[in-house]
Design a protein around this motif. Structure first.
Motif, PDB file in Angstrom:
ATOM      1  N   THR A 145       0.822  -1.211   0.000  1.00 46.18           N
ATOM      2  CA  THR A 145       0.000   0.000   0.000  1.00 46.18           C
ATOM      3  C   THR A 145       0.855   1.260   0.000  1.00 46.18           C
ATOM      4  N   GLY A 146       2.132   1.110  -0.238  1.00 40.73           N
ATOM      5  CA  GLY A 146       3.066   2.228  -0.328  1.00 40.73           C
ATOM      6  C   GLY A 146       4.267   1.801  -1.140  1.00 40.73           C
ATOM      7  N   ARG A 147       5.193   2.727  -1.311  1.00 42.31           N
ATOM      8  CA  ARG A 147       6.401   2.418  -2.075  1.00 42.31           C
ATOM      9  C   ARG A 147       7.264   1.381  -1.356  1.00 42.31           C
ATOM     10  N   SER A 148       8.083   0.695  -2.134  1.00 42.69           N
ATOM     11  CA  SER A 148       9.030  -0.288  -1.597  1.00 42.69           C
ATOM     12  C   SER A 148      10.445   0.166  -1.924  1.00 42.69           C
ATOM     13  N   PRO A 149      10.973   1.128  -1.169  1.00 42.84           N
ATOM     14  CA  PRO A 149      12.269   1.717  -1.519  1.00 42.84           C
ATOM     15  C   PRO A 149      13.428   0.732  -1.514  1.00 42.84           C
ATOM     16  N   LYS A 150      13.332  -0.311  -0.693  1.00 43.15           N
ATOM     17  CA  LYS A 150      14.428  -1.286  -0.646  1.00 43.15           C
ATOM     18  C   LYS A 150      14.444  -2.192  -1.873  1.00 43.15           C
ATOM     19  N   ASP A 151      13.396  -2.116  -2.689  1.00 45.26           N
ATOM     20  CA  ASP A 151      13.305  -2.956  -3.886  1.00 45.26           C
ATOM     21  C   ASP A 151      13.533  -2.159  -5.167  1.00 45.26           C
ATOM     22  N   LYS A 152      14.047  -0.939  -5.017  1.00 49.33           N
ATOM     23  CA  LYS A 152      14.295  -0.066  -6.173  1.00 49.33           C
ATOM     24  C   LYS A 152      15.774  -0.113  -6.557  1.00 49.33           C
ATOM     25  N   PHE A 153      16.037  -0.265  -7.859  1.00 51.15           N
ATOM     26  CA  PHE A 153      17.403  -0.395  -8.361  1.00 51.15           C
ATOM     27  C   PHE A 153      17.621   0.488  -9.587  1.00 51.15           C
ATOM     28  N   ILE A 154      18.876   0.817  -9.825  1.00 50.95           N
ATOM     29  CA  ILE A 154      19.298   1.442 -11.078  1.00 50.95           C
ATOM     30  C   ILE A 154      20.344   0.535 -11.710  1.00 50.95           C
TER      31      ILE A 154
ATOM     32  N   GLN B 257      20.397   1.786  -5.476  1.00 54.52           N
ATOM     33  CA  GLN B 257      21.084   0.500  -5.402  1.00 54.52           C
ATOM     34  C   GLN B 257      21.436   0.002  -6.802  1.00 54.52           C
ATOM     35  N   PRO B 258      22.680  -0.396  -7.030  1.00 57.87           N
ATOM     36  CA  PRO B 258      23.054  -0.873  -8.358  1.00 57.87           C
ATOM     37  C   PRO B 258      22.568  -2.298  -8.599  1.00 57.87           C
ATOM     38  N   ILE B 259      22.271  -2.587  -9.841  1.00 56.81           N
ATOM     39  CA  ILE B 259      21.961  -3.959 -10.247  1.00 56.81           C
ATOM     40  C   ILE B 259      22.669  -4.207 -11.573  1.00 56.81           C
ATOM     41  N   ASP B 260      23.188  -5.383 -11.740  1.00 55.52           N
ATOM     42  CA  ASP B 260      23.970  -5.718 -12.926  1.00 55.52           C
ATOM     43  C   ASP B 260      23.087  -5.756 -14.174  1.00 55.52           C
ATOM     44  N   LYS B 261      23.638  -5.303 -15.302  1.00 59.68           N
ATOM     45  CA  LYS B 261      22.848  -5.248 -16.530  1.00 59.68           C
ATOM     46  C   LYS B 261      22.422  -6.632 -16.994  1.00 59.68           C
ATOM     47  N   GLU B 262      23.256  -7.637 -16.786  1.00 61.95           N
ATOM     48  CA  GLU B 262      22.877  -8.989 -17.185  1.00 61.95           C
ATOM     49  C   GLU B 262      21.705  -9.501 -16.352  1.00 61.95           C
ATOM     50  N   VAL B 263      21.705  -9.180 -15.065  1.00 66.01           N
ATOM     51  CA  VAL B 263      20.590  -9.554 -14.194  1.00 66.01           C
ATOM     52  C   VAL B 263      19.312  -8.873 -14.667  1.00 66.01           C
ATOM     53  N   PHE B 264      19.439  -7.578 -14.995  1.00 60.16           N
ATOM     54  CA  PHE B 264      18.287  -6.827 -15.493  1.00 60.16           C
ATOM     55  C   PHE B 264      17.769  -7.412 -16.805  1.00 60.16           C
ATOM     56  N   ALA B 265      18.684  -7.747 -17.708  1.00 63.02           N
ATOM     57  CA  ALA B 265      18.290  -8.280 -19.011  1.00 63.02           C
ATOM     58  C   ALA B 265      17.509  -9.577 -18.866  1.00 63.02           C
ATOM     59  N   SER B 266      17.962 -10.440 -17.971  1.00 63.45           N
ATOM     60  CA  SER B 266      17.275 -11.713 -17.750  1.00 63.45           C
ATOM     61  C   SER B 266      15.863 -11.486 -17.218  1.00 63.45           C
TER      62      SER B 266
END
Length: 534
Positions: free
Chosen positions: A54-63, A80-89
């Motif tokens: 019912t609100g934002r989930s800031p701990k689940d936000k990545f760039i 929070q960084p996330i790897d491009k390969e992880v994002f692509a999958s």
């Protein structure tokens, strides 16, 4: 290694036979009702529930950590960084998932009312009501603009797709991921529609400063004489309520850019909190909630369709999303000149900050960087009562760049345009949360009106001995004793103790801004860290 062509995958998805493109509001409401996504209220608003989120989930936000942005992003707990390969999958999985849906809903829109700085976007949704939300909150193109619209950023929201943290590299089933290179926002595992709005705001907070435009988490309005005012503050501090002034024209209620031409709204709608909403206190917002509005997590009586805004069984973060045109005295297009007044709003749970105080330029920079308020119940998951918090620039969850970038731009503009800056406490008076009472809204309105009309310019002030703030001794429409917070407490010693406690929190928080000038550091409260036993 996962190698995909992001644009080809998206193009293939949008060519599918299940895509409903740019449906009008009436059709989206029909679709939502047919799909049992919500119900209509007595006034025709669409009422929906967002489940456990019912609100934002800031701990689940990545760039996505990409070469072109790596050195620019202020990496940390917020970004929070996330790897491009992880994002692509994960991206490929979401696209494949959405291809299986009977219907997908796509809206083309803009972020940014000024044509010189607007961002063409498209929003792809699994839910019809999410697409309605996007249509109402972002800027709607004209039919002519739609013919040449080419999206530069895409939001993809698949709430029923839940990530597996062990496989997908997320922290939970929920994810909000921004890729600046692929120009995509990927959202899954949450039905809370505010994630779409705030993700695009984060995108604009990266793109606009590169064009020498200050992006701001604030509301804005303009008076009859063309005097523009900005209202900074986190969710729940009163930005929407206080900027919806019947005597002034609304520019926007939450997100703005400040360019060399003046101020412009980033959005095309309002996302107002509705907890304890009443016609008597907020008639403009009350009347704005009608057909086409999305009501989130508001209890609705099954028999008569009447919403109960006092019911917080689902959350205190109940919301209404409606087009800005639903406000009667809005300025269209949502643009105006340079501000003459800036107001920082804070909901002080300690109950010690004055209801209104005038800030020097150095104090303005100090309090902008500090961004003090109380995190109000329901705005984020897990928050059940107000907590003292510092959110840099009154919007740190949405700032991809280092805070100094935004602060320096604001400081330059305050000086260039000779702007008056006030700190207004919409929080507690007469004691801290649980003892005192929330600040009287009519008094707050009277103080802000006096500030906007220049009625406080020549008023005698007293300097607060702890916070150094310049407090006016009189204000039209406000009892004198209300202006001095210590006088509203039954126990002056208890006030001093609580005020020094908050002062220490300011000092501790400001240590991270070691690079700022001595003048700005000295503009904060007295340092009580050496006498913590007081």
């Amino acid at each position: 290694m996962t190698t995909i062509n992001f644009s080809n995958e998206l193009s293939e998805l949008l060519r599918g036979g299940n895509v409903q493109m740019d449906l009008p509001v009436s059709r989206l409401v029909e679709k939502a009702l047919m799909r049992k996504e919500g119900v209509l209220t007595s006034k025709g608003a669409l009422s929906v529930e967002t489940g456990k989120y019912t609100g934002r989930s800031p701990k689940d936000k990545f760039i996505v950590d990409e070469p072109s942005v790596h050195d620019n992003i202020d990496w940390g707990a917020v970004n929070q960084p996330i790897d491009k390969e992880v994002f692509a999958s994960l991206y490929k999985k979401v696209i494949d998932y959405l291809k299986t849906k009977d219907e997908l809903f796509v809206t083309n829109a803009f972020a940014g009312a000024d044509p010189n700085y607007r961002l063409p976007i498209q929003v792809v949704n699994e839910y019809a009501w999410h697409n309605l939300f996007a249509r109402q909150l972002f800027i709607r193109p004209t039919e002519e603009e739609l013919e040449t619209h080419e999206a530069e950023f895409t939001v993809i929201a698949a709430p029923n797709f839940k990530a597996d943290p062990n496989v997908d590299g997320t922290k939970s089933e929920t994810f909000i991921i921004i890729s600046f290179e692929e120009k995509v926002v990927l959202i899954g595992g949450t039905e809370y529609a505010g994630e779409m709005k705030k993700s695009i705001f984060s995108v604009m907070n990266y793109l606009l400063p590169e064009q020498d435009v200050l992006s701001m988490h604030c509301s804005a309005n303009v008076g009859e004489e063309g005097d523009t005012a900005l209202f900074f503050g986190l969710s729940g501090t009163g930005k929407t309520t206080l900027s919806a002034d019947p005597n002034r024209r609304l520019i926007g209620d939450d997100e703005h850019g400040w360019s060399h031409n003046g101020v412009f709204n980033i959005e095309g709608g309002c996302y107002a909190k509705t907890v304890n909403l009443s016609y008597e206190k907020e008639p403009q917002i009350w009347n704005a909630i009608r057909f086409g509005t999305v009501l989130e997590n508001v209890y609705v009586d099954e028999k008569n369709g009447e919403p109960d805004y006092d019911n917080t069984d689902l959350t205190e973060n109940t919301r209404a999303a409606y087009p800005i045109e639903n406000i009667p005295n809005v300025i269209m297009p949502n643009m105006a000149g340079h501000p003459s007044t800036i107001i920082f709003l804070t909901a002080d749970a300690f109950g010690v900050l004055p209801p209104i105080s005038k800030l020097t330029k150095e104090q303005a920079m100090y309090h902008f960087l500090s961004g003090y308020t109380s995190k109000l119940a329901g705005t984020e998951r897990g928050v059940t009562e107000p907590e003292a918090t510092f959110s840099t620039c009154f919007g740190s969850p949405f700032l991809p760049l280092k805070a100094a970038r935004y602060a320096e731009m604001l400081g330059e503009k305050i000086i260039e345009h000779n702007v008056n800056v006030f700190l207004v406490n919409t929080g507690w008076s007469g004691g801290p949360y649980g003892v005192g009472e929330r600040m009287n809204l009519p008094y707050t309105r009277a103080m802000i009106q006096a500030a906007l009309l220049g009625e406080l310019d020549g008023v005698e002030t007293v300097t607060d001995p702890i916070f150094g703030l310049h407090i006016p001794l009189q204000c039209p429409g406000v009892p004198d004793e209300v202006l001095q917070p210590k006088q509203t407490w039954d126990d002056p010693e208890a006030y001093d103790k609580k005020a020094k406690e908050l002062a220490r929190k300011f000092q501790e928080n400001f240590k991270k801004f070691s690079h700022v000038s001595k003048e700005i550091k000295a503009a904060g409260p007295v340092d009580f860290t050496l006498n913590a036993s007081e």
